[in-house]
Design a protein around this motif. Sequence first.
Motif, PDB file in Angstrom:
ATOM      1  N   ALA A  26     -51.362  93.090 -17.664  1.00 50.20           N
ATOM      2  CA  ALA A  26     -50.206  94.073 -17.907  1.00 50.20           C
ATOM      3  C   ALA A  26     -50.916  95.392 -17.239  1.00 50.20           C
ATOM      4  N   LEU A  27     -52.146  95.706 -17.188  1.00 54.08           N
ATOM      5  CA  LEU A  27     -52.718  97.101 -16.494  1.00 54.08           C
ATOM      6  C   LEU A  27     -52.378  96.927 -14.896  1.00 54.08           C
ATOM      7  N   TRP A  28     -52.567  95.719 -14.406  1.00 56.90           N
ATOM      8  CA  TRP A  28     -52.182  95.521 -12.985  1.00 56.90           C
ATOM      9  C   TRP A  28     -50.841  96.243 -12.724  1.00 56.90           C
ATOM     10  N   GLN A  29     -49.833  95.714 -13.798  1.00 54.41           N
ATOM     11  CA  GLN A  29     -48.502  96.003 -13.387  1.00 54.41           C
ATOM     12  C   GLN A  29     -47.971  97.449 -13.779  1.00 54.41           C
ATOM     13  N   SER A  30     -48.604  97.887 -14.850  1.00 48.22           N
ATOM     14  CA  SER A  30     -48.688  99.347 -15.130  1.00 48.22           C
ATOM     15  C   SER A  30     -49.241 100.196 -13.976  1.00 48.22           C
ATOM     16  N   GLU A  31     -50.420  99.985 -13.265  1.00 50.09           N
ATOM     17  CA  GLU A  31     -51.190 100.592 -12.196  1.00 50.09           C
ATOM     18  C   GLU A  31     -50.167 100.665 -11.014  1.00 50.09           C
ATOM     19  N   PHE A  32     -49.649  99.525 -10.836  1.00 50.58           N
ATOM     20  CA  PHE A  32     -48.549  99.386  -9.666  1.00 50.58           C
ATOM     21  C   PHE A  32     -47.570 100.404  -9.822  1.00 50.58           C
ATOM     22  N   VAL A  33     -46.931 100.298 -10.848  1.00 50.83           N
ATOM     23  CA  VAL A  33     -45.676 101.248 -11.112  1.00 50.83           C
ATOM     24  C   VAL A  33     -46.082 102.695 -11.049  1.00 50.83           C
ATOM     25  N   LYS A  34     -47.289 102.894 -11.596  1.00 52.90           N
ATOM     26  CA  LYS A  34     -47.774 104.216 -11.538  1.00 52.90           C
ATOM     27  C   LYS A  34     -48.062 104.564 -10.141  1.00 52.90           C
TER      28      LYS A  34
ATOM     29  N   ALA B 103     -42.263 102.017 -20.428  1.00 49.24           N
ATOM     30  CA  ALA B 103     -43.241 100.759 -20.446  1.00 49.24           C
ATOM     31  C   ALA B 103     -42.925  99.918 -19.509  1.00 49.24           C
ATOM     32  N   VAL B 104     -43.769  99.029 -18.999  1.00 52.46           N
ATOM     33  CA  VAL B 104     -43.554  98.187 -17.757  1.00 52.46           C
ATOM     34  C   VAL B 104     -43.984  96.652 -18.426  1.00 52.46           C
ATOM     35  N   HIS B 105     -42.850  95.816 -18.083  1.00 54.44           N
ATOM     36  CA  HIS B 105     -43.241  94.585 -18.621  1.00 54.44           C
ATOM     37  C   HIS B 105     -42.836  93.421 -17.497  1.00 54.44           C
TER      38      HIS B 105
END
Length: 312
Positions: A14-22, A76-78
């Motif tokens: 989840a953190l990887w995905q959110s960091e990617f979108v960031k 939120a990134v899912h």
Amino acid sequence: MEKLVIATRRSKLALWQSEFVKSELEKHYPNMEIVLQEFVTKGDKILDVPLAKIGGKGLFTKELEIAMLEGEAHLAVHSLKDVPTQFEDGLQLTAVTKRYDPRDALLSNKYASIEELPKGAIIGTTSLRRRMALKLLRPDIELKDLRGNINTRIAKLNAGEYDAIILAATGVQKLGIQNEVKYFVPISTDEMIPSMGQATLGVETTKDPEIVKLLSVLNDKNAQIESTIERGFVDTLQGGCQVPIGVKATILDDESIRVQAIVGLPDGSESISEDITADINNYESIGQTLAQTFLDQGAKDLLERAEKVAFK
């Protein structure tokens, strides 16, 4: 707007995905402050019960949605496969990112393929869809529940609790942990049809026009077309993770799109499947139309029985 807050779960993926979108947003808005706000969801806390018995994949999104509705976060990134087809009032799916490897994968330290598994081999998965697919391929194997984040699941495999486990290929690839097991083998969609939206990220937001406009830069047209079909199929069937449903749309060229779909019982004893090619220009209705052919073949009764089995 000077600051964007991304609500995220604390798991490594989840953190990887959110960091990617960031990082993607920072490319478009270099002067904007973009931060992650971490939350623990109910799905992260309950690790000893299959998701189908405690409310499904929406358990991983609820706390993040509350944060957005209460103004604590903007998005939120899912993993899109975890996002229900219906949203709470005031929320929407604003963007879907480029799709990566949509396949499921076999992970094992002993066997290089599903075909090589010996009779009675213990395979770890809690997904009803994967259970159905495995039983259709190998009715002679034994299935054992497997919960926890990706790293926890691989640790259980390496501890010898399973002969093999099944995970989404993209999650393992994103974390770069393929080499933690001897064999990492993606499975053809002809053998195991993925979940709707698998390997795509879904960006959920409120309906605030400013936020929606800012985040539209993340949207990938091909992923949007494929996921619209897949989510339309599941929504029409009124199915979630409580029932075994696989659906995968694949763009073939500028004019056509392939759609593979299956529903059935978790033990693989009954199933309905289709593999069609359709006009891509009709993508907004293809999923619903295909679902109706499933309903005409008795899918509603099949899914109702599958749900009863899941909750035993």
